[in-house]
Design a protein around this motif. Structure first.
Motif, PDB file in Angstrom:
ATOM      1  N   ILE A 139      35.776 -13.548 -21.153  1.00 37.14           N
ATOM      2  CA  ILE A 139      35.523 -13.255 -19.775  1.00 37.14           C
ATOM      3  C   ILE A 139      35.085 -11.971 -19.506  1.00 37.14           C
ATOM      4  O   ILE A 139      35.591 -11.009 -20.178  1.00 37.14           O
ATOM      5  CB  ILE A 139      36.910 -13.662 -18.972  1.00 37.14           C
ATOM      6  CG1 ILE A 139      36.416 -13.991 -17.630  1.00 37.14           C
ATOM      7  CG2 ILE A 139      37.794 -12.897 -19.523  1.00 37.14           C
ATOM      8  CD1 ILE A 139      37.810 -14.650 -16.625  1.00 37.14           C
ATOM      9  N   SER A 140      34.022 -11.758 -18.305  1.00 40.28           N
ATOM     10  CA  SER A 140      34.023 -10.490 -18.081  1.00 40.28           C
ATOM     11  C   SER A 140      34.246 -10.159 -16.352  1.00 40.28           C
ATOM     12  O   SER A 140      35.080 -11.413 -16.131  1.00 40.28           O
ATOM     13  CB  SER A 140      32.298  -9.890 -18.007  1.00 40.28           C
ATOM     14  OG  SER A 140      31.855 -10.931 -17.233  1.00 40.28           O
ATOM     15  N   LEU A 161      36.196 -12.853 -13.298  1.00 44.62           N
ATOM     16  CA  LEU A 161      37.454 -12.212 -12.424  1.00 44.62           C
ATOM     17  C   LEU A 161      37.119 -12.354 -11.161  1.00 44.62           C
ATOM     18  O   LEU A 161      37.851 -12.814 -10.235  1.00 44.62           O
ATOM     19  CB  LEU A 161      37.770 -10.999 -12.892  1.00 44.62           C
ATOM     20  CG  LEU A 161      38.257 -10.560 -14.270  1.00 44.62           C
ATOM     21  CD1 LEU A 161      38.729  -8.956 -14.377  1.00 44.62           C
ATOM     22  CD2 LEU A 161      39.519 -11.523 -14.691  1.00 44.62           C
ATOM     23  N   TYR A 208      44.245 -11.807 -25.494  1.00 46.60           N
ATOM     24  CA  TYR A 208      43.342 -10.567 -25.287  1.00 46.60           C
ATOM     25  C   TYR A 208      42.466 -10.738 -23.817  1.00 46.60           C
ATOM     26  O   TYR A 208      42.112  -9.765 -23.345  1.00 46.60           O
ATOM     27  CB  TYR A 208      42.510 -10.238 -26.347  1.00 46.60           C
ATOM     28  CG  TYR A 208      41.457 -11.302 -27.004  1.00 46.60           C
ATOM     29  CD1 TYR A 208      41.716 -11.952 -27.853  1.00 46.60           C
ATOM     30  CD2 TYR A 208      40.288 -11.618 -26.163  1.00 46.60           C
ATOM     31  CE1 TYR A 208      41.028 -12.851 -28.595  1.00 46.60           C
ATOM     32  CE2 TYR A 208      39.436 -12.570 -26.721  1.00 46.60           C
ATOM     33  CZ  TYR A 208      39.792 -13.175 -27.877  1.00 46.60           C
ATOM     34  OH  TYR A 208      39.007 -14.249 -28.286  1.00 46.60           O
ATOM     35  N   VAL A 209      42.586 -11.977 -23.324  1.00 47.27           N
ATOM     36  CA  VAL A 209      41.883 -12.342 -22.073  1.00 47.27           C
ATOM     37  C   VAL A 209      43.143 -12.164 -21.200  1.00 47.27           C
ATOM     38  O   VAL A 209      42.867 -11.661 -20.007  1.00 47.27           O
ATOM     39  CB  VAL A 209      41.607 -13.811 -22.048  1.00 47.27           C
ATOM     40  CG1 VAL A 209      41.094 -14.175 -20.827  1.00 47.27           C
ATOM     41  CG2 VAL A 209      40.537 -14.124 -23.339  1.00 47.27           C
ATOM     42  N   GLU A 241      45.257 -10.193 -21.130  1.00 47.08           N
ATOM     43  CA  GLU A 241      45.511  -8.756 -21.112  1.00 47.08           C
ATOM     44  C   GLU A 241      44.470  -8.143 -20.009  1.00 47.08           C
ATOM     45  O   GLU A 241      44.861  -7.196 -19.246  1.00 47.08           O
ATOM     46  CB  GLU A 241      45.236  -7.897 -22.397  1.00 47.08           C
ATOM     47  CG  GLU A 241      46.000  -6.625 -22.532  1.00 47.08           C
ATOM     48  CD  GLU A 241      45.359  -6.056 -23.960  1.00 47.08           C
ATOM     49  OE1 GLU A 241      45.715  -4.843 -24.163  1.00 47.08           O
ATOM     50  OE2 GLU A 241      44.456  -6.486 -24.528  1.00 47.08           O
ATOM     51  N   VAL A 242      43.607  -8.543 -19.875  1.00 46.27           N
ATOM     52  CA  VAL A 242      42.393  -8.166 -18.870  1.00 46.27           C
ATOM     53  C   VAL A 242      42.829  -8.520 -17.661  1.00 46.27           C
ATOM     54  O   VAL A 242      42.652  -7.610 -16.599  1.00 46.27           O
ATOM     55  CB  VAL A 242      40.853  -8.932 -19.245  1.00 46.27           C
ATOM     56  CG1 VAL A 242      39.937  -8.679 -17.895  1.00 46.27           C
ATOM     57  CG2 VAL A 242      40.532  -8.345 -20.379  1.00 46.27           C
ATOM     58  N   ILE A 248      45.758  -5.855 -16.774  1.00 49.69           N
ATOM     59  CA  ILE A 248      45.105  -4.658 -16.545  1.00 49.69           C
ATOM     60  C   ILE A 248      44.426  -4.583 -15.046  1.00 49.69           C
ATOM     61  O   ILE A 248      44.528  -3.637 -14.411  1.00 49.69           O
ATOM     62  CB  ILE A 248      43.911  -4.184 -17.570  1.00 49.69           C
ATOM     63  CG1 ILE A 248      45.001  -3.748 -18.590  1.00 49.69           C
ATOM     64  CG2 ILE A 248      42.985  -3.469 -17.212  1.00 49.69           C
ATOM     65  CD1 ILE A 248      45.565  -2.579 -18.594  1.00 49.69           C
ATOM     66  N   ALA A 249      43.847  -5.808 -14.767  1.00 48.07           N
ATOM     67  CA  ALA A 249      43.198  -5.873 -13.322  1.00 48.07           C
ATOM     68  C   ALA A 249      44.046  -6.210 -12.385  1.00 48.07           C
ATOM     69  O   ALA A 249      43.735  -6.335 -11.126  1.00 48.07           O
ATOM     70  CB  ALA A 249      42.185  -6.842 -13.298  1.00 48.07           C
ATOM     71  N   GLY A 250      45.599  -6.291 -12.600  1.00 49.49           N
ATOM     72  CA  GLY A 250      46.386  -6.609 -11.451  1.00 49.49           C
ATOM     73  C   GLY A 250      46.373  -7.804 -11.036  1.00 49.49           C
ATOM     74  O   GLY A 250      47.051  -8.252 -10.012  1.00 49.49           O
ATOM     75  N   PHE A 251      45.901  -8.959 -11.635  1.00 51.32           N
ATOM     76  CA  PHE A 251      45.850 -10.153 -11.295  1.00 51.32           C
ATOM     77  C   PHE A 251      47.078 -10.995 -11.202  1.00 51.32           C
ATOM     78  O   PHE A 251      47.534 -11.800 -10.448  1.00 51.32           O
ATOM     79  CB  PHE A 251      44.536 -10.943 -11.941  1.00 51.32           C
ATOM     80  CG  PHE A 251      43.170 -10.737 -11.264  1.00 51.32           C
ATOM     81  CD1 PHE A 251      42.827  -9.544 -10.713  1.00 51.32           C
ATOM     82  CD2 PHE A 251      42.422 -11.988 -11.275  1.00 51.32           C
ATOM     83  CE1 PHE A 251      41.500  -9.383 -10.209  1.00 51.32           C
ATOM     84  CE2 PHE A 251      40.971 -11.544 -10.813  1.00 51.32           C
ATOM     85  CZ  PHE A 251      40.769 -10.369 -10.245  1.00 51.32           C
TER      86      PHE A 251
END
Lengths: 151, 111
Positions: B53-54, B58, B83-84, B86-87, B90-93
């Protein structure tokens, strides 16, 4: 010592993204990186490439975006060059991640994610943006699925 | 990218396979927006078959969250690779969206 290097030349069209993903997958296949390292490098490259395609050029002409991927154990380094508008991602504005998702304007996370997963170096030279993206493949990276490079 | 859309009772389930990137996200956005505008307010996205995912992906989930707000709707994500996930963190979702391990857990969020 650099043990592997490939060059990838892309046009400023989104359709080229698939080629970019394929090239990084091929390049990393023999370097012993984990799926997570591959994922994060694909992510960084997509974000950088898409930003250049979307915002780099004000004309409708075709432009080349040139990348050099190299492996000097344990570092993967990718140099990205384009002749678009000057853009230094390192000093780009940070998104407000504390804001509830349902109140956030969608978008604007690309540069943030790139900075999170890779080390960046930027310079403007002879009318070109030269961005260097670097990621270290660590030993436990081969199986590890947690923790970012910079965490 | 392959998107399988199912509806069970009043819950819409999207199962994503492959990559959610800048080229494939518009198709997912179209389907999600259509279902919300059609009146569905409970959505589960199953990431078990998603390996990439990029920020474009998101963005679609952010948009869905914005569009669900007026109806007090809910979006639940399940079955993410580490690892998905984690993104999303990190993006606060993850502070604002339930991210759960299994489809059963996701369905339970609506009971």
């Amino acid at each position: 010592m650099t043990v592997g290097e490939i060059k990838v030349s892309l046009k400023n069209k989104l359709a080229e993204l698939e080629k970019l993903h394929e090239k990084i997958e091929e390049f990393l296949a023999s370097k012993g990186g984990s799926r997570k390292a591959l994922f994060q490098l694909k992510l960084a490259l997509e974000e950088v490439f898409v930003n250049i395609v979307h915002y780099g050029f004000e004309d409708d002409k075709e432009h080349d975006i040139n990348m050099t991927l190299s492996f000097t154990p344990p570092h993967i380094t990718i140099k990205v060059e384009d002749d678009g508008k000057a853009f230094d991602p390192i000093n780009a504005e940070e998104p407000d991640l504390s804001k509830p998702l349902s109140c956030r304007a969608p978008g604007g996370l690309g540069v943030f994610l790139t900075k999170w997963c890779c080390d960046l170096n930027y310079r403007r030279e002879n009318g070109k943006n030269i961005l260097t993206i670097k990621k270290t493949l660590v030993d436990n990276d081969k199986e590890s699925n947690t923790g970012a490079n910079t965490a | 990218m392959d998107i399988i859309e199912e509806k069970s009772n009043d819950i819409a389930v999207f199962k994503l396979n492959g990559s959610l990137d800048s080229n494939t996200s518009p198709a997912f956005e179209e389907k999600v927006v259509a279902i919300i505008e059609g009146g569905t307010s409970k959505i589960i996205v199953d990431f078990s078959g998603l390996d990439y995912i990029s920020s474009a992906g998101l963005r679609v989930l952010n948009l869905a969250s914005v569009k669900l707000k007026p109806s007090n709707g809910n979006l639940v994500l399940c079955c993410l690779q580490d690892y998905v996930r984690e993104v999303f963190e990190i993006a606060g979702f993850d502070q604002f969206l339930p991210i759960v391990a299994t489809m059963e857990d996701a369905t339970a969020k609506f009971n």
